[in-house]
Design a protein around this motif. Structure first.
Motif, PDB file in Angstrom:
ATOM      1  N   ALA A 140       0.819  -1.207   0.000  1.00 60.83           N
ATOM      2  CA  ALA A 140       0.000   0.000   0.000  1.00 60.83           C
ATOM      3  C   ALA A 140       0.854   1.258   0.000  1.00 60.83           C
ATOM      4  CB  ALA A 140      -0.935  -0.009   1.208  1.00 60.83           C
ATOM      5  N   ALA A 141       1.960   1.240   0.737  1.00 63.81           N
ATOM      6  CA  ALA A 141       2.833   2.420   0.781  1.00 63.81           C
ATOM      7  C   ALA A 141       3.348   2.765  -0.597  1.00 63.81           C
ATOM      8  CB  ALA A 141       3.998   2.168   1.734  1.00 63.81           C
ATOM      9  N   GLY A 142       3.623   1.756  -1.416  1.00 60.21           N
ATOM     10  CA  GLY A 142       4.199   2.008  -2.728  1.00 60.21           C
ATOM     11  C   GLY A 142       3.199   2.092  -3.852  1.00 60.21           C
ATOM     12  N   PHE A 143       2.025   1.420  -3.728  1.00 63.54           N
ATOM     13  CA  PHE A 143       1.190   1.256  -4.918  1.00 63.54           C
ATOM     14  C   PHE A 143      -0.311   1.469  -4.715  1.00 63.54           C
ATOM     15  CE2 PHE A 143       5.145  -1.009  -5.665  1.00 63.54           C
ATOM     16  CZ  PHE A 143       5.515  -0.480  -6.895  1.00 63.54           C
ATOM     17  N   ALA A 144      -0.786   1.738  -3.500  1.00 65.97           N
ATOM     18  CA  ALA A 144      -2.197   2.082  -3.347  1.00 65.97           C
ATOM     19  C   ALA A 144      -2.462   3.433  -4.013  1.00 65.97           C
ATOM     20  CB  ALA A 144      -2.578   2.131  -1.869  1.00 65.97           C
ATOM     21  N   VAL A 145      -3.591   3.530  -4.701  1.00 70.67           N
ATOM     22  CA  VAL A 145      -3.977   4.786  -5.356  1.00 70.67           C
ATOM     23  C   VAL A 145      -4.900   5.546  -4.411  1.00 70.67           C
ATOM     24  CG1 VAL A 145      -5.163   5.823  -7.324  1.00 70.67           C
ATOM     25  CG2 VAL A 145      -3.692   3.827  -7.656  1.00 70.67           C
ATOM     26  N   LEU A 146      -4.418   6.696  -3.937  1.00 71.62           N
ATOM     27  CA  LEU A 146      -5.116   7.453  -2.903  1.00 71.62           C
ATOM     28  C   LEU A 146      -5.270   8.905  -3.312  1.00 71.62           C
ATOM     29  CD1 LEU A 146      -3.009   6.137   0.111  1.00 71.62           C
ATOM     30  CD2 LEU A 146      -5.241   5.276  -0.627  1.00 71.62           C
ATOM     31  N   ASP A 147      -6.380   9.527  -2.898  1.00 72.84           N
ATOM     32  CA  ASP A 147      -6.533  10.968  -3.093  1.00 72.84           C
ATOM     33  C   ASP A 147      -5.461  11.696  -2.289  1.00 72.84           C
ATOM     34  OD1 ASP A 147      -8.739  10.602  -4.711  1.00 72.84           O
ATOM     35  OD2 ASP A 147     -10.185  10.842  -3.071  1.00 72.84           O
ATOM     36  N   GLY A 148      -4.841  12.674  -2.906  1.00 73.90           N
ATOM     37  CA  GLY A 148      -3.824  13.459  -2.215  1.00 73.90           C
ATOM     38  C   GLY A 148      -2.434  12.852  -2.256  1.00 73.90           C
ATOM     39  N   ALA A 149      -2.244  11.827  -3.091  1.00 77.86           N
ATOM     40  CA  ALA A 149      -0.930  11.172  -3.176  1.00 77.86           C
ATOM     41  C   ALA A 149      -0.605  10.881  -4.631  1.00 77.86           C
ATOM     42  CB  ALA A 149      -0.917   9.877  -2.373  1.00 77.86           C
ATOM     43  N   PRO A 150       0.660  10.993  -5.031  1.00 77.04           N
ATOM     44  CA  PRO A 150       1.030  10.548  -6.374  1.00 77.04           C
ATOM     45  C   PRO A 150       0.938   9.030  -6.450  1.00 77.04           C
ATOM     46  CG  PRO A 150       2.987  11.093  -5.105  1.00 77.04           C
ATOM     47  CD  PRO A 150       1.811  11.492  -4.256  1.00 77.04           C
ATOM     48  N   SER A 151       0.558   8.511  -7.581  1.00 77.38           N
ATOM     49  CA  SER A 151       0.505   7.063  -7.763  1.00 77.38           C
ATOM     50  C   SER A 151       1.900   6.528  -8.077  1.00 77.38           C
ATOM     51  CB  SER A 151      -0.465   6.711  -8.896  1.00 77.38           C
ATOM     52  OG  SER A 151      -1.778   7.107  -8.564  1.00 77.38           O
ATOM     53  N   ASN A 152       2.039   5.212  -8.016  1.00 79.29           N
ATOM     54  CA  ASN A 152       3.305   4.552  -8.365  1.00 79.29           C
ATOM     55  C   ASN A 152       4.489   5.059  -7.545  1.00 79.29           C
ATOM     56  OD1 ASN A 152       2.331   2.807 -10.483  1.00 79.29           O
ATOM     57  ND2 ASN A 152       2.159   4.621 -11.780  1.00 79.29           N
ATOM     58  N   ARG A 153       4.263   5.231  -6.240  1.00 78.68           N
ATOM     59  CA  ARG A 153       5.352   5.740  -5.396  1.00 78.68           C
ATOM     60  C   ARG A 153       6.547   4.783  -5.374  1.00 78.68           C
ATOM     61  NH1 ARG A 153       0.518   6.615  -3.435  1.00 78.68           N
ATOM     62  NH2 ARG A 153       0.522   4.662  -2.269  1.00 78.68           N
ATOM     63  N   GLY A 154       6.271   3.467  -5.486  1.00 83.69           N
ATOM     64  CA  GLY A 154       7.378   2.521  -5.549  1.00 83.69           C
ATOM     65  C   GLY A 154       8.240   2.743  -6.781  1.00 83.69           C
ATOM     66  N   LEU A 155       7.607   3.023  -7.923  1.00 85.71           N
ATOM     67  CA  LEU A 155       8.371   3.326  -9.134  1.00 85.71           C
ATOM     68  C   LEU A 155       9.073   4.669  -9.016  1.00 85.71           C
ATOM     69  CD1 LEU A 155       5.931   2.141 -11.964  1.00 85.71           C
ATOM     70  CD2 LEU A 155       7.856   0.902 -10.962  1.00 85.71           C
ATOM     71  N   LEU A 156       8.420   5.652  -8.395  1.00 86.87           N
ATOM     72  CA  LEU A 156       9.076   6.945  -8.170  1.00 86.87           C
ATOM     73  C   LEU A 156      10.329   6.773  -7.325  1.00 86.87           C
ATOM     74  CD1 LEU A 156       6.006   9.292  -7.504  1.00 86.87           C
ATOM     75  CD2 LEU A 156       7.490   9.299  -9.515  1.00 86.87           C
ATOM     76  N   ASP A 157      10.256   5.894  -6.322  1.00 84.11           N
ATOM     77  CA  ASP A 157      11.441   5.601  -5.505  1.00 84.11           C
ATOM     78  C   ASP A 157      12.558   5.028  -6.371  1.00 84.11           C
ATOM     79  OD1 ASP A 157      10.047   6.398  -3.244  1.00 84.11           O
ATOM     80  OD2 ASP A 157       9.576   4.354  -2.603  1.00 84.11           O
ATOM     81  N   GLN A 158      12.210   4.074  -7.227  1.00 80.65           N
ATOM     82  CA  GLN A 158      13.219   3.462  -8.085  1.00 80.65           C
ATOM     83  C   GLN A 158      13.865   4.502  -8.997  1.00 80.65           C
ATOM     84  OE1 GLN A 158      11.198   0.261 -10.089  1.00 80.65           O
ATOM     85  NE2 GLN A 158      10.560  -0.700  -8.163  1.00 80.65           N
ATOM     86  N   GLN A 159      13.065   5.373  -9.571  1.00 79.67           N
ATOM     87  CA  GLN A 159      13.631   6.415 -10.437  1.00 79.67           C
ATOM     88  C   GLN A 159      14.472   7.408  -9.631  1.00 79.67           C
ATOM     89  OE1 GLN A 159       9.842   7.573 -12.232  1.00 79.67           O
ATOM     90  NE2 GLN A 159      10.401   6.566 -14.147  1.00 79.67           N
ATOM     91  N   PHE A 160      14.053   7.690  -8.408  1.00 81.52           N
ATOM     92  CA  PHE A 160      14.819   8.592  -7.544  1.00 81.52           C
ATOM     93  C   PHE A 160      16.164   7.966  -7.197  1.00 81.52           C
ATOM     94  CE2 PHE A 160      15.417  11.403  -3.814  1.00 81.52           C
ATOM     95  CZ  PHE A 160      14.957  12.610  -4.345  1.00 81.52           C
ATOM     96  N   ALA A 161      16.152   6.655  -6.927  1.00 80.95           N
ATOM     97  CA  ALA A 161      17.395   5.948  -6.632  1.00 80.95           C
ATOM     98  C   ALA A 161      18.316   5.945  -7.849  1.00 80.95           C
ATOM     99  CB  ALA A 161      17.104   4.520  -6.188  1.00 80.95           C
ATOM    100  N   LEU A 162      17.748   5.761  -9.036  1.00 78.64           N
ATOM    101  CA  LEU A 162      18.558   5.777 -10.248  1.00 78.64           C
ATOM    102  C   LEU A 162      19.125   7.168 -10.510  1.00 78.64           C
ATOM    103  CD1 LEU A 162      16.326   3.493 -12.477  1.00 78.64           C
ATOM    104  CD2 LEU A 162      18.633   2.968 -11.646  1.00 78.64           C
TER     105      LEU A 162
END
Length: 473
Positions: A140-162
């Protein structure tokens, strides 16, 4: 003398053993706590002095694997809020311009971490490659779709790490222009998304997908159905503000209950067709078509040329699906009579049963089911993505891992290839069994190193006309 390296947030103090320097648990983003758990990653605050980087960092909160699977894979995690971290292994030399490989772990987008012993990067560093392994938000922390949050946070983390790797890897002797991303299972599915994401430009040059698929993506509408089920379990609304008030352990517990409900009842009316068809009746939290990080299904975007120019090494294991039905006893309980309905839940035409049974006379219902689902979930999608990439004029190389365990009727099951790729057979005795083949590990590890260096693993590229496949084992 312990090695000290300066990165964007400060100095880090590593350790050196046998000519290899390791820097562990290095934050690439701020700890995702409180309201920030459901927001895009941001830079960590700078620190004073040399921060110790000699022990593994924290891991994203998660549940243990189910019995049977846990005995094979283990559950290697570390406590700590700073779990958006990387581990780096590099040769202890003054050299520079080394190829870089960045590992993205699997675990069905709900489990796993860079703390698994089989992910130790020493063998890659020994062979002249800077190895980086990353953590990212799960479930849920990485991939739940919620109002007030960007989606795909797990992928955003991966891109941030890269992006962190691009900014800092030169300090470890690496070449930011020669970065290869590689991953297994959910890590490979993540790589499929990263390959075609418009936000990945310039972050890597090559990619390796082990046991993944380019067909996994949920529509935003369907993903919200899953998030609504999570919110219902927690007694809150599906907003980032309310989810941020939930204790992480309670969030994981609710997540596990939702997954169990999903496995028991894969009704598209409840979960959404794209979740049911993409989740393979076991995953319901995974990348979403949000129009920003992921615009199209990876296979569709790759077919249109979104990953043109990025050489791809891709493949799967010969008996992938046995991991999911042998250790837990399901394979032994299956009968021919239940297979048509069961295949239907996986969106497989039951008519394929006749063909598979004819080619495998006398095998059990469990063996047939495992063979069909291995092809459906891993083999066919891998070849499809290789064909799509090849059609754009980009080299694609296909492999099959065929070395299998003869004990416990497991064969070449899902995840078995990992310690062969990393040349860490001794670190994964439960996974590889009593007598793993070092020769296969030597061949496979060398191919991955060659691909990182040159973009060519050592065999002919794949195409529709010449479907070359390298078999290991």
């Amino acid at each position: 003398m312990a090695p000290i390296v300066t990165v964007s947030s400060g100095k880090i103090l590593g350790r050196t053993d046998n000519g290899i320097s390791a820097f562990l648990g290095v934050p690439y983003a701020a700890a995702p706590t409180g309201a920030e758990l459901f927001q895009a990653p941001r830079r960590p605050d700078p620190w004073e002095g040399a921060r110790p980087a000699t022990e593994l960092g924290g891991s994203c909160p998660q549940a243990a694997y189910p019995p049977g699977i846990a005995e094979l894979l283990g559950t290697q995690t570390s406590p700590g809020a700073d779990y958006l971290n990387v581990n780096i292994w590099t040769p202890d030399t003054e050299g520079s311009g080394l190829p870089v490989m960045v590992w993205i772990h699997g675990g069905a987008f709900t489990r796993g971490s860079n703390a698994m012993p089989a992910y130790d990067g020493s063998a890659f560093a020994r062979d002249g490659v800077v190895l980086v392994s990353i953590n990212y938000r799960l479930g849920a922390a990485g991939f739940a779709v919620l109002d007030g949050a960007p989606s795909n946070r797990g992928l955003l983390d991966q891109q941030f790490a890269l992006a962190w790797v691009q900014e800092n890897i030169h300090a470890f002797g690496g070449d930011p222009g020669n970065v290869t991303i590689f991953g297994e299972s959910a890590g490979a599915m993540s790589i499929a998304a990263l390959l075609v994401s418009p936000r990945s430009a310039g972050l890597f040059a090559k990619a390796v997908m082990q046991s993944g698929s380019g067909e996994i993506a949920a529509s935003e509408t369907d993903a919200r159905l899953v998030s609504a089920e999570l919110a219902k379990q927690l007694g809150i609304s599906a907003t980032a503000a309310e989810f941020a008030t939930v204790d992480p352990d309670d969030l994981v517990a609710a997540q596990e209950r939702v997954i169990a409900d999903y496995i028991a009842d894969t009704d598209p009316a409840r979960w959404g067709e794209s979740v049911v068809s993409g989740g393979l009746s076991s995953m319901c939290l995974f990348p979403t078509l949000d129009g920003a990080v992921l615009v199209e299904r990876p296979i569709d975007a790759a077919s249109a040329g979104a990953a043109r120019g990025i050489p791809l090494l891709i493949g799967h294991n010969a008996d992938e699906f046995r991991l999911f039905i042998v250790p837990n006893g399901i394979a032994a309980q299956l009968t021919m009579g239940v297979l048509p309905a069961l295949l239907g839940r996986y969106r497989v035409d039951p008519s394929v049963l006749e063909r598979y049974a004819a080619e495998r006379p006398g095998v059990s219902a469990g063996d047939l089911f495992a063979a069909i689902l291995t092809d459906h979930a891993f083999g066919v999608p891998s070849r499809a993505l290789a064909s799509a990439q090849s059609a754009t004029g980009t080299p694609a190389y296909v492999y099959e891992f065929g070395w299998g365990r003869v004990d416990q009727d497991l064969g070449a099951f899902h995840a078995l290839e990992i310690p062969f790729v990393f040349d860490t057979l001794d670190a994964a005795p439960n996974l590889v069994g009593a007598d793993p083949s070092q020769a296969v590990a030597d061949d496979m590890h060398a191919a991955w190193v060659a691909f990182a260096r040159t973009g060519d693993p050592g065999w002919a590229a794949y195409s529709q006309d010449t479907p070359q496949v390298r078999t290991f084992g």
